[in-house]
Design an enzyme around this catalytic site. Structure first.
Site, mmCIF file in Angstrom:
data_model
loop_
_atom_site.group_PDB
_atom_site.id
_atom_site.type_symbol
_atom_site.label_atom_id
_atom_site.label_comp_id
_atom_site.label_asym_id
_atom_site.label_seq_id
_atom_site.Cartn_x
_atom_site.Cartn_y
_atom_site.Cartn_z
ATOM 1 C CG ASP A 157 -1.949 -1.032 1.268
ATOM 2 O OD1 ASP A 157 -2.175 -1.641 0.211
ATOM 3 O OD2 ASP A 157 -2.544 -1.248 2.333
ATOM 4 N NE ARG A 158 0.345 8.315 -2.089
ATOM 5 C CZ ARG A 158 -0.278 9.310 -2.717
ATOM 6 N NH1 ARG A 158 -1.559 9.204 -3.018
ATOM 7 N NH2 ARG A 158 0.371 10.415 -3.045
#
Length: 232
Positions: free
Chosen positions: A55-56
């Site tokens: 995920d970012r």
């Protein structure tokens, strides 16, 4: 400059910073920097192929192939669960000492998918931070090993057992996130991919890649009195 954890002629691994997307995404059209692009530029323009995703807001070990043949081999190993991914997470409350979460998740297409996460509690903390009419707040550090790789699996699973990851949005505790933002200026998410274990795609040598926790994770650990040095 990205921190390179390992590199040979077939694969390369970095310690992805929190906030950096792996590649362009429909869900984050505001982003202008991507790990694929940054790494390619850093190693002289050679193409890199992400083997898995983070995920970012998740930091930690991110593995790339340097050619399509290696990518296929590693994709097969991830698909057959021949790769072990270990995460560190800081959760609200004191989670059970050990648990396997077997809870199906629904993807963006509305399809329900089996999802399994094993975790063990490593350390606990209690600090003088008033919350919900209690004078103190409790947190814990856990090691999480997802057996499946569903989108936002760890975030959703820990929310499901009422111990959300600190700083997780939207799959977290909004009140806790606001409290930490206002009290400590916390904007990140306390989830870090600290270890990746797999057999090398060409030599079959056992690889154990570790990534140290980032500055914000360390700062939260210090606030809570956690010892993170022994894990990274």
């Amino acid at each position: 400059m990205l921190e390179i954890l390992y590199q040979d002629e077939y694969i390369i691994a970095i310690n992805k910073p929190s906030g950096l997307l792996v590649h362009k995404s429909y869900y984050a059209r505001d982003a202008k920097e991507f790990a694929v692009q940054e790494l390619r530029n850093q190693i002289g323009g050679q193409h890199v192929y992400p083997i898995h995703r983070l995920d970012r807001k998740t930091s930690g070990v991110l593995l790339f192939a340097l050619d399509k043949e290696t990518l296929k081999v590693m994709n097969d190993r991830f698909a057959t669960r021949a790769v072990e991914k270990k995460y560190l997470a800081i959760l609200r409350g004191w989670a059970p000492e050990e648990q396997t979460i077997d809870y199906d998740l629904t993807n963006d297409d509305g399809v329900k998918q089996n999802a399994i996460t094993y975790f063990k509690r490593l350390q606990t903390a209690e600090i003088e931070l008033e919350y919900n009419n209690h004078p103190t707040s409790r947190y814990c550090l856990v090691e999480a090993i997802p057996e499946t790789g569903r989108m936002h699996q760890l975030r959703k699973h820990f929310r499901h057992i009422f111990h959300p990851i600190l700083g997780s949005r939207p799959h977290g505790c909004n009140k806790q996130n606001k409290l930490w933002l206002e009290t400590f200026g916390l904007k990140g998410m306390m989830l870090h991919a600290y270890e990746l274990i797999f057999d090398h795609p060409i030599t079959n040598e056992k690889m154990v890649l570790n990534a140290r926790t980032n500055e914000e994770f360390n700062r939260v650990g210090a606030i809570l009195g956690l010892d993170l040095n022994q894990y990274t």
